[in-house]
Write a protein that holds these residues in place. Structure first.
Motif, PDB file in Angstrom:
ATOM      1  N   GLU A 169      -5.462  -4.464 -11.751  1.00  0.00           N
ATOM      2  CA  GLU A 169      -4.730  -4.738 -13.002  1.00  0.00           C
ATOM      3  C   GLU A 169      -5.509  -4.233 -14.219  1.00  0.00           C
ATOM      4  O   GLU A 169      -4.923  -3.674 -15.146  1.00  0.00           O
ATOM      5  N   GLU A 189      -1.310  -3.040  -0.675  1.00  0.00           N
ATOM      6  CA  GLU A 189      -0.529  -2.091  -1.477  1.00  0.00           C
ATOM      7  C   GLU A 189      -1.310  -0.807  -1.762  1.00  0.00           C
ATOM      8  O   GLU A 189      -1.626  -0.503  -2.924  1.00  0.00           O
ATOM      9  N   GLU A 202      -5.111  -0.542 -14.341  1.00  0.00           N
ATOM     10  CA  GLU A 202      -3.765  -0.191 -14.793  1.00  0.00           C
ATOM     11  C   GLU A 202      -3.607  -0.428 -16.285  1.00  0.00           C
ATOM     12  O   GLU A 202      -2.885   0.297 -16.977  1.00  0.00           O
ATOM     13  N   ALA A 206      -3.542   3.685  -9.221  1.00  0.00           N
ATOM     14  CA  ALA A 206      -4.505   3.148 -10.189  1.00  0.00           C
ATOM     15  C   ALA A 206      -5.787   3.972 -10.171  1.00  0.00           C
ATOM     16  O   ALA A 206      -6.330   4.321 -11.223  1.00  0.00           O
ATOM     17  N   ASN A 216       7.261  -5.587   1.172  1.00  0.00           N
ATOM     18  CA  ASN A 216       6.348  -4.604   0.573  1.00  0.00           C
ATOM     19  C   ASN A 216       6.352  -3.265   1.287  1.00  0.00           C
ATOM     20  O   ASN A 216       6.122  -2.237   0.680  1.00  0.00           O
ATOM     21  N   SER A 245      -0.129  -1.922   3.618  1.00  0.00           N
ATOM     22  CA  SER A 245       1.087  -1.857   2.803  1.00  0.00           C
ATOM     23  C   SER A 245       2.027  -3.016   3.103  1.00  0.00           C
ATOM     24  O   SER A 245       2.966  -3.261   2.363  1.00  0.00           O
ATOM     25  N   ARG A 303      -0.118   1.530  -4.671  1.00  0.00           N
ATOM     26  CA  ARG A 303      -0.407   1.091  -6.026  1.00  0.00           C
ATOM     27  C   ARG A 303      -1.895   1.323  -6.348  1.00  0.00           C
ATOM     28  O   ARG A 303      -2.249   1.770  -7.437  1.00  0.00           O
TER      29      ARG A 303
END
Lengths: 147, 778
Positions: free
Chosen positions: B539, B562, B542, B569, B729, B760, B565
Motif C-alpha cells: 500500500e 496477489e 502504491e 507495485a 481472487n 493468487s 498487484r
C-alpha cells in the motif's frame, strides 16, 4: 705379454662365432615373468564391460594416491563404474590395488614401456586401462605420446 | 543411586539406567545392533548379551535390562562371546555380503561387528529368501535384501516421527519392513529411518553411489532451513557437499533433522544460484563487476534519499544474515540512511509476535529454552502449524509425550500434525482463531465468566474449553508455543501469550527463519514502519511513499498474496536492489543484483528460536562470485561514505501495533463458493532456502489442496487428481488430497509460497477465503 694377448684373442674368437646373448631391445623383447608387475590393467567381463564395481577400495589402499574411481547408479539400480583414472606419474607399481580388489577387476599387467613425452599421456583413463575380455595381463602397445 | 560392577569396574548410575548405560559409563564395549539412544530399547538383535556372575549361565540382554544394585556383570566370558558370534553368524545368513557396492560400507554396524568378532565362516549357509528393493520412493531407497530386521526404522518412525509409515509385514522368515500394501513411501521424509539404519537397507538416494564414507570429511554446523537451529553434520568430499546427517553428539546420541535438513542441501548448489553481480542498463540486466554494482547501488540509494527523503526507502530481509551482519545492516540502513521501514516477509509472523511480546513484557523478556520445552508438563500451542514451521518439533514433542503424564494442548483452526498427538485439541472455526485468542485473553484477564453463546461462534468444544481453563490454572510446568499464521494476523495470539507469560509461563514464538531471533534479539534489526507487514508495504508503494526497495534474500513476488498487484507495485519503484543468493521472480525487476553467500558459506553467529547461540564457521566455499553479506554491506557503507551521505539519526517510528484492517471472513462468500480455503505452512519449507531445493520440490509435488474425506468422495475425485481451485481472487490448479481430520467444507492450501498461482488464490490480510473446486474438463 704375448701370451696374455693370445689368450684374449682366443676368447674373442671363441665368442665371435657364438650366438650373441644381448637382447636387441627394442627390436627384440624378452617375455616377462609370470608375476611381473607392469602397468595395472582393468579386467573385463565376457561382454567387454569392466568387472569393476566401483567400490573404491583400490583408491583407498593406494599408497601413492594415484587412483580415482567415479561411481554412478547403474541401470539395475546397483553401484556401477562411471570412470576410472590411474595416474602412472605417481603409481609405484606396488600391486596393493590388486590385493585389495574384492572382485578381481584389476591386475598387474606386463606392459613396461611407459615412457611418454609429457605427464598427461601418463594419466590413464578407463578406456586405456581396460583389457580385452579374457586377456588379463596381456601386453599392450601404447601408441599415445609418441611423436 | 545404583552401584554395580561391569567387568570388575565399579560404576554408579541413576536408578532406571540399563546395564548398557552402566557399561558405557564404565567404558566397557557391548555390541549392539538394534539399539538407538533416541528410541526405547527393544532387544531384537540379542548381540548385547552379558552375564551376571551371581547367576552364571544365563545371558541377559543388557540394552533393556535395568541395572540393579550390586550386580556383577561380565561381558567377555566364553559363553557370552560364543553367543555373540553365533548371533552374528545367524544374522549373516540373510544378509548379502555386497559391501563393495553398499553405501553403508565403512560405517556399517554389522560390518564393524563382523570384523571385531572375526567372523570368517558361515556355518548356517541356507538359501536366502528373495526380497525386493524399493526404488520407487522419492529420496529414500529401501533395499530389503540387506535388512536385518532390527526394527529401528519402524520404531523411530512410530515413536518419534509419529508417522508409522514403515511396519513389519508378513511373519517368520518372510518378515520384511514395508509400507502398507507395498506402495512407495509417502511420508514426512524426515530421513530419521535412514539415519538410524545400522546396515545399508535404507539409503539416502542423494548420497547413493556418489561417494564412499571414508572419503568424507565431517563438519558439524547448523541447519539453515528454519530458525530452530538443529545441529547438522555436513559431509564433504574435497570441499563438495555430499550429504547431511543429524549430528552425533559427544554421548553417542544422534540428533534430529527433518526433510529440509536431510534432503534440502542441494539448494546450496541449485542452478538458480546467482553467480555474478548484475546491473540494469537499457532495460536489461547485464553482468558486471562487484565494484561497479556496489557503486551504482550506493549512488542510486543516495539519490533517491536526497530527492524523496529517507522515508522513501524500505528494507526487506529474509533473516539469513548472521547476527554480526544484521548489526551492520541496521547501522547502515537505520542509522546512516535513516530507513524507517524494515521488515521481513517470510518471518513476518515471528517478528510480529516478538515485537508484541517485547512491547508488553519489556526488554528483559527471554523466550523458552530447550529445558523449558523438555521439562514442560503442559505444552500449549497457540495457532496451527507449529510442527510444519519447525518440523523437528514433532519428534521432540513426540519424545516428550512418550514419557507419559504430559498434556499437549493445541488451539488451531486446522488439523496440523501436533493436533493429532494432542491430549486436548481445540478446533477453532477457520478464520476465527484471532478472535478466539482475543476473547480468551479477555476472559483470562478480567476473570469474567464467559457466556456460552460467545463460544459457539468459534466452534470450540465447551468441555474442551473448560479443560483448557483448568489446565491454564493448574500449578504445573507449562510452556506456551506461539505459531504464527502465514498470511493472517498474529496480534491476538501474541497478546494472549504475553498474558500467559505474566503467569510465569515460558513462551516460545515460532515461525522464525534461520537467524530471525539473532537479528531481532541480538542485533536489534526489528520490524518497523510499513515494511513490518507485506500488505502495508504494498500500500505504501502504491501510495508513492516508498520509492526504493532493498531486498536481502526476500522476494515479495513469491511470498505475498496477489502477485499481480505486487508486480504492478514493484514496477512503480525507482530502485530495487536484490541482494540474494538466488535468482527468483523479483530478480527480473531488480535494478541491481548482488549475489550473496549462504549461511554455510559465510559463518558467524546464529541465534536459534530457543535462545541457543551457535558460532558457526564457513564449511562450504562461496558459489561463483558470491560474497558474504557482511562484505557487500561493508563495501556499500564505504561507497555511501564516498557519496558524503549525511548521517541521519534513526527517526522514532511509532510501532504500528494494530496493523492493517483485517476481516475474519470476506462478505462476498456464496455465489458458488461452497468451500473456505486457508493457506497453511508447508512441512517441506516455505523459506528462501527450502524453495530452491530440487529434492524438496520433488516431494512437495507442487500446489496441493487437502480436504475432508467425505467432500473428496462426494466430488468423486481420484487420488492425487489435479483439480481447478477458484477463489474470488484467482484460480489455480492443485493436486487434491484428503484427510478425515479436516472439517467439512474446509480446504487447506499447501505450498502456496513460491507459486504465483497459489498466491493468487489468497487475499492479503485474511487467513480464510471462500473457494470452489472443479474437476478439470467439466
Amino acid at each position: 705379454m704375448s701370451k696374455a694377448l693370445l689368450k684374449g684373442l682366443a676368447l674373442t674368437l671363441k665368442t665371435f662365432f657364438r650366438r650373441p646373448v644381448t637382447v636387441q631391445y627394442p627390436d627384440e623383447k624378452r617375455p616377462v615373468p609370470e608375476r611381473f608387475r607392469g602397468r595395472p590393467v582393468l579386467l573385463a567381463r565376457e561382454d567387454g564391460t569392466p568387472r569393476c564395481v566401483a567400490c573404491g577400495l583400490c583408491e583407498k589402499i593406494c599408497p601413492s594416491l594415484c587412483i580415482a574411481v567415479a561411481a554412478e547408479t547403474g541401470p539395475d539400480g546397483i553401484r556401477a563404474l562411471a570412470g576410472y583414472t590411474l595416474d602412472l606419474n605417481r603409481c609405484a607399481f606396488c600391486g596393493l590395488c590388486v590385493e585389495a580388489c574384492p572382485v578381481e577387476a584389476i591386475a598387474m599387467g606386463s606392459e613396461y614401456e611407459l615412457a611418454a613425452y609429457g605427464r598427461e599421456p601418463l594419466v590413464y583413463t578407463q578406456e586405456r586401462l581396460l583389457a580385452a575380455p579374457g586377456r588379463g595381463a596381456a601386453p599392450e602397445r601404447m601408441g599415445e605420446g609418441k611423436p | 543411586m545404583i552401584t554395580l560392577k561391569i567387568n570388575d569396574i565399579e560404576v554408579t548410575v541413576p536408578p532406571g539406567s540399563t546395564i548398557l548405560e552402566a557399561a558405557e559409563r564404565a567404558r566397557v564395549f557391548i555390541p549392539t545392533l538394534c539399539h538407538d539412544k533416541r528410541i526405547t530399547p527393544y532387544g531384537a538383535c540379542r548381540l548385547c548379551v552379558v552375564e551376571d556372575r551371581k547367576k552364571p549361565g544365563s545371558l541377559i540382554p543388557s540394552c533393556f535390562t535395568p541395572a540393579r544394585d550390586r550386580m556383577d556383570i561380565v561381558t567377555d566370558t566364553p559363553g557370552v562371546l560364543e553367543a555373540v558370534r553365533t548371533q552374528l553368524q545367524l544374522i549373516l545368513v540373510n544378509h548379502p555380503l555386497d559391501c563393495p557396492v553398499c553405501d553403508k560400507a565403512g560405517e556399517c554396524t554389522l560390518q564393524d561387528l563382523v570384523i571385531r568378532y572375526n567372523i570368517a565362516e558361515a556355518p548356517f549357509g541356507t538359501d536366502r529368501f528373495a526380497r525386493y528393493v524399493d526404488r520407487q520412493s522419492p529420496l529414500i531407497e529401501r533395499d530389503m535384501t540387506r535388512c536385518v530386521l532390527c526394527g529401528r526404522c519402524v520404531r523411530i518412525c512410530g515413536e518419534l516421527q509419529g508417522r508409522d509409515e514403515l511396519e513389519f509385514i508378513h511373519r517368520g522368515h518372510k518378515t520384511v519392513v514395508a509400507t502398507d500394501g507395498g506402495r512407495a513411501l509417502d511420508c514426512d521424509f524426515c530421513g530419521l529411518c535412514v539415519s538410524t539404519c545400522p546396515v545399508g537397507a535404507l539409503n539416502d538416494k542423494l548420497f547413493k553411489d556418489r561417494s564412499r564414507v571414508w572419503k568424507l570429511q565431517k563438519e558439524t554446523t547448523v541447519c539453515s532451513h528454519c530458525g530452530l537451529g538443529c545441529s547438522a553434520d555436513f559431509h564433504l568430499e574435497q570441499g563438495r557437499l555430499r550429504r547431511v546427517t543429524p549430528t552425533v553428539f559427544a554421548d553417542g546420541k544422534k540428533g534430529l533433522l527433518c526433510a529440509r535438513g536431510h534432503f534440502g542441501w542441494r539448494a546450496f548448489e541449485s542452478p538458480s544460484r546467482l553467480s555474478a553481480p548484475r546491473l540494469r542498463r537499457d532495460g536489461a540486466l547485464w553482468q558486471t563487476g562487484w565494484g561497479e554494482a556496489i557503486e551504482h547501488a550506493a549512488r542510486a540509494l543516495d539519490g533517491i534519499r536526497r530527492t524523496h527523503g529517507a522515508t522513501s526507502l524500505a528494507l526487506l530481509t529474509a533473516d539469513h544474515l548472521t547476527t554480526e551482519e544484521a548489526r551492520v545492516c541496521g547501522s547502515i540502513f537505520r542509522d546512516t540512511l535513516g530507513c524507517a521501514d524494515i521488515g521481513s516477509l517470510q518471518a513476518a509472523g515471528y517478528r510480529q509476535i516478538l515485537s508484541v511480546l517485547g512491547a508488553e513484557l519489556g526488554p528483559s523478556w527471554e523466550p523458552a529454552t530447550v529445558t523449558d520445552l523438555s521439562e514442560a508438563e503442559i505444552l500449549i500451542v497457540l495457532g496451527g502449524g507449529a510442527a510444519e514451521l519447525h518440523p523437528t518439533l514433532k519428534p521432540l514433542v513426540n519424545g516428550l509425550m512418550r514419557k507419559g503424564g504430559r498434556e499437549l494442548v493445541v488451539l488451531s483452526s486446522w488439523p496440523d500434525t501436533l493436533t493429532r498427538r494432542a491430549t486436548l485439541a481445540l478446533a477453532i472455526t477457520a478464520g476465527y482463531a484471532e478472535d478466539f485468542f482475543a476473547e480468551l485473553r479477555d476472559a483470562l484477564s478480567s476473570e469474567r465468566t464467559h457466556a456460552s453463546a460467545d463460544v459457539a461462534r468459534f466452534g470450540v468444544d465447551t468441555c474442551g474449553l473448560a479443560r483448557l481453563i483448568a489446565l491454564l490454572g493448574a500449578d504445573r510446568k507449562t510452556t506456551v508455543l506461539v505459531a504464527p499464521d502465514p498470511f493472517g494476523d498474529n496480534l491476538q495470539r501474541a497478546r494472549l501469550a504475553a498474558l500467559l507469560h505474566d503467569r510465569a509461563r515460558p513462551i516460545l514464538p515460532l515461525g522464525a527463519q534461520v537467524n530471525s531471533a539473532g537479528a531481532l534479539r541480538k542485533a536489534g534489526l526489528s520490524s518497523c514502519g510499513a515494511a513490518a507487514d507485506g500488505l502495508t508495504l504494498i500500500e505504501a508503494i502504491e501510495a508513492g511513499r516508498i520509492q526504493a526497495l532493498y531486498l536481502l534474500g526476500e522476494d515479495p513476488l513469491e511470498t505475498l498474496p496477489e502477485p499481480a498487484r505486487v508486480r504492478a507495485a514493484l514496477q512503480r519503484l525507482d530502485l530495487i536492489v536484490c541482494q540474494s543468493p538466488y535468482e527468483t521472480a523479483v530478480t527480473d525487476l531488480a535494478h541491481v543484483v548482488l549475489p550473496s553467500a549462504l549461511i554455510p558459506e559465510k559463518g558467524g553467529s546464529i541465534l536459534s528460536v530457543m535462545g541457543f547461540e551457535n558460532e558457526i564457521r564457513p564449511v562450504l566455499s562461496p558459489f561463483g562470485q558470491c560474497r558474504p553479506d557482511r562484505e557487500i554491506l561493508r563495501d556499500l557503507a564505504g561507497a555511501l561514505g564516498r557519496e558524503d551521505t549525511p548521517r541521519i539519526a534513526s527517526p522514532s517510528v511509532a510501532q504500528e501495533q494494530s496493523g492493517p484492517a483485517r476481516s475474519a471472513m470476506p462478505q462476498d462468500a456464496g455465489h458458488g463458493f461452497s468451500f473456505r480455503l486457508t493457506a497453511v505452512p508447508s512441512l517441506f519449507g516455505d523459506g528462501l532456502l527450502s524453495r530452491q531445493s530440487p529434492d524438496l520440490a520433488q516431494i512437495r509435488r507442487g500446489l496441493r489442496i487437502v480436504m475432508n474425506g467425505e467432500d473428496f468422495e462426494q466430488m468423486g475425485l481420484g487420488e492425487r487428481e489435479i483439480v481447478e481451485v477458484r477463489t474470488p481472487n484467482g484460480s489455480a490448479r492443485a493436486e487434491a488430497g484428503h484427510d478425515a481430520a479436516i472439517p467439512r467444507n474446509l480446504l487447506l492450501l499447501r505450498h502456496a509460497a513460491g507459486s504465483a498461482a497459489g498466491l493468487s488464490l489468497i487475499r492479503p490480510g485474511t487467513d480464510v477465503v471462500p473457494a470452489a473446486i472443479a474437476r478439470i474438463g467439466t
